[in-house]
Design a protein around this motif. Structure first.
Motif, PDB file in Angstrom:
ATOM      1  N   ILE A 175      -7.489   1.702   5.940  1.00 27.15           N
ATOM      2  CA  ILE A 175      -6.143   1.319   6.360  1.00 27.15           C
ATOM      3  C   ILE A 175      -5.262   1.362   5.115  1.00 27.15           C
ATOM      4  O   ILE A 175      -5.670   0.918   4.040  1.00 27.15           O
ATOM      5  CB  ILE A 175      -6.133  -0.099   6.963  1.00 27.15           C
ATOM      6  N   ALA A 176      -4.076   1.928   5.259  1.00 28.75           N
ATOM      7  CA  ALA A 176      -3.136   2.016   4.142  1.00 28.75           C
ATOM      8  C   ALA A 176      -1.880   1.206   4.490  1.00 28.75           C
ATOM      9  O   ALA A 176      -0.954   1.728   5.109  1.00 28.75           O
ATOM     10  CB  ALA A 176      -2.776   3.470   3.852  1.00 28.75           C
ATOM     11  N   PRO A 177      -1.849  -0.069   4.116  1.00 30.32           N
ATOM     12  CA  PRO A 177      -0.707  -0.906   4.486  1.00 30.32           C
ATOM     13  C   PRO A 177       0.505  -0.676   3.595  1.00 30.32           C
ATOM     14  O   PRO A 177       0.402  -0.163   2.481  1.00 30.32           O
ATOM     15  CB  PRO A 177      -1.235  -2.340   4.276  1.00 30.32           C
ATOM     16  N   GLY A 178       1.651  -1.099   4.103  1.00 35.74           N
ATOM     17  CA  GLY A 178       2.825  -1.281   3.274  1.00 35.74           C
ATOM     18  C   GLY A 178       2.769  -2.691   2.705  1.00 35.74           C
ATOM     19  O   GLY A 178       1.681  -3.259   2.545  1.00 35.74           O
ATOM     20  N   LEU A 179       3.907  -3.275   2.396  1.00 32.08           N
ATOM     21  CA  LEU A 179       3.914  -4.634   1.852  1.00 32.08           C
ATOM     22  C   LEU A 179       3.653  -5.632   2.977  1.00 32.08           C
ATOM     23  O   LEU A 179       4.340  -5.635   3.996  1.00 32.08           O
ATOM     24  CB  LEU A 179       5.258  -4.933   1.187  1.00 32.08           C
ATOM     25  N   VAL A 180       2.641  -6.481   2.772  1.00 25.03           N
ATOM     26  CA  VAL A 180       2.252  -7.483   3.763  1.00 25.03           C
ATOM     27  C   VAL A 180       2.364  -8.855   3.120  1.00 25.03           C
ATOM     28  O   VAL A 180       1.996  -9.049   1.958  1.00 25.03           O
ATOM     29  CB  VAL A 180       0.808  -7.251   4.254  1.00 25.03           C
ATOM     30  N   GLU A 181       2.857  -9.819   3.863  1.00 29.37           N
ATOM     31  CA  GLU A 181       3.033 -11.172   3.336  1.00 29.37           C
ATOM     32  C   GLU A 181       1.692 -11.906   3.304  1.00 29.37           C
ATOM     33  O   GLU A 181       1.196 -12.364   4.332  1.00 29.37           O
ATOM     34  CB  GLU A 181       4.039 -11.960   4.178  1.00 29.37           C
ATOM     35  N   THR A 182       1.104 -11.982   2.135  1.00 33.48           N
ATOM     36  CA  THR A 182      -0.169 -12.667   1.918  1.00 33.48           C
ATOM     37  C   THR A 182      -0.085 -13.429   0.594  1.00 33.48           C
ATOM     38  O   THR A 182       0.861 -13.232  -0.186  1.00 33.48           O
ATOM     39  CB  THR A 182      -1.345 -11.668   1.835  1.00 33.48           C
ATOM     40  N   PRO A 183      -1.073 -14.283   0.291  1.00 35.65           N
ATOM     41  CA  PRO A 183      -1.078 -14.948  -1.014  1.00 35.65           C
ATOM     42  C   PRO A 183      -1.040 -13.959  -2.185  1.00 35.65           C
ATOM     43  O   PRO A 183      -0.446 -14.249  -3.225  1.00 35.65           O
ATOM     44  CB  PRO A 183      -2.389 -15.732  -0.989  1.00 35.65           C
ATOM     45  N   LEU A 184      -1.648 -12.774  -2.006  1.00 30.17           N
ATOM     46  CA  LEU A 184      -1.668 -11.779  -3.072  1.00 30.17           C
ATOM     47  C   LEU A 184      -0.275 -11.257  -3.409  1.00 30.17           C
ATOM     48  O   LEU A 184       0.016 -10.921  -4.557  1.00 30.17           O
ATOM     49  CB  LEU A 184      -2.579 -10.614  -2.666  1.00 30.17           C
TER      50      LEU A 184
END
Length: 246
Positions: A175-184
């Motif tokens: 999977i190639a995500p864009g920007l995802v809201e996570t702790p990272l």
């Protein structure tokens, strides 16, 4: 009903933990693996699943993790490698250590996991391995040199291993995500100006949430996707393929 067994590396992360919850809700067993023992225990208490603390950049520890999964479950049906980092620097400002750390955390660990997972699955019924690349590996983004190179390596790893192990019924996808809201990504998403700029880069005008990616990971891990392999699926709000209007 067939009970599936999974190993999830980086299990306490934003996307991985959401994926684990979905897998457990379907009655699957999951070995929760990762670096932070405290976070793993918290997730294990919530979901009543076993844990294994390790450094995923250490190949011997990865091998031991998969040996433990086989001891616990007897067989492994799927593996999710959700370990990664973010380095946003242009090449001329990136130190040797930052470069090596980025490659080690993202690409080396993925190779170690794929190697251990394919060994564990080869003598069974096969299964599914899911890795994470990035939209940054498919479109040129400013200051992404090191992470883009590491995540592009993931794409090459997926394609080659999907070819090598297809005859063992082992499916390997990314999977190639864009920007995802996570702790990272907190440092990016918590800055109002940075968040606005990031949203504008995505054609849908928003950044992703863990559930957006977890749904794809759950699908790829499921036995119903028996005819899907060697694919890099962009779940990125159009970032890598669609030019934003703003």
């Amino acid at each position: 009903m067939h009970q599936s067994n999974y190993v999830v590396l980086g299990a306490s992360g934003g996307i991985a933990s959401e994926t684990v919850r979905r897998l457990v809700a379907k009655g699957s067993r999951v070995l929760l693996a990762g670096r932070s023992e405290q976070k793993l225990v918290e997730l294990a208490v919530e979901l009543n699943q076993p844990t294994f603390a390790l450094d995923v950049t250490n190949s011997k520890e990865v091998d031991t993790c998969f040996a433990e999964a086989l001891r616990l479950f007897g067989k492994i049906d799927g593996v999710l490698h959700a370990v990664g980092s973010i380095l946003l620097k242009p090449a001329h400002l990136t130190t040797d250590e930052e470069w090596h750390s980025t490659i080690r955390t993202n690409l080396d660990s993925a190779f170690y996991v794929v190697r251990a997972a394919t060994k564990a699955m080869m003598n069974g019924e096969g299964g599914s391995i899911v890795l994470f690349s990035s939209a940054a590996a498919r479109i040129g983004l400013v200051n992404h040199e090191a992470i883009a190179a590491a995540k592009a390596g993931i794409i090459g790893l997926v394609l080659a291993t999907a070819a090598s192990y297809g005859n063992k019924n082992i499916r390997i996808n990314a999977i190639a995500p864009g920007l995802v809201e996570t702790p990272l990504t907190f440092r990016l998403t918590s800055n109002e100006a940075s968040l606005k700029a990031s949203k504008n880069m995505h054609a849908l005008g928003s950044i992703g949430e863990p559930c957006d990616i977890a749904s794809a990971a759950e699908w790829l891990l499921d036995p119903s996707t028996r005819w899907v392999t060697g694919q890099v699926i962009g779940i990125d709000g159009g970032l890598s393929s669609v030019r934003s209007r703003t």
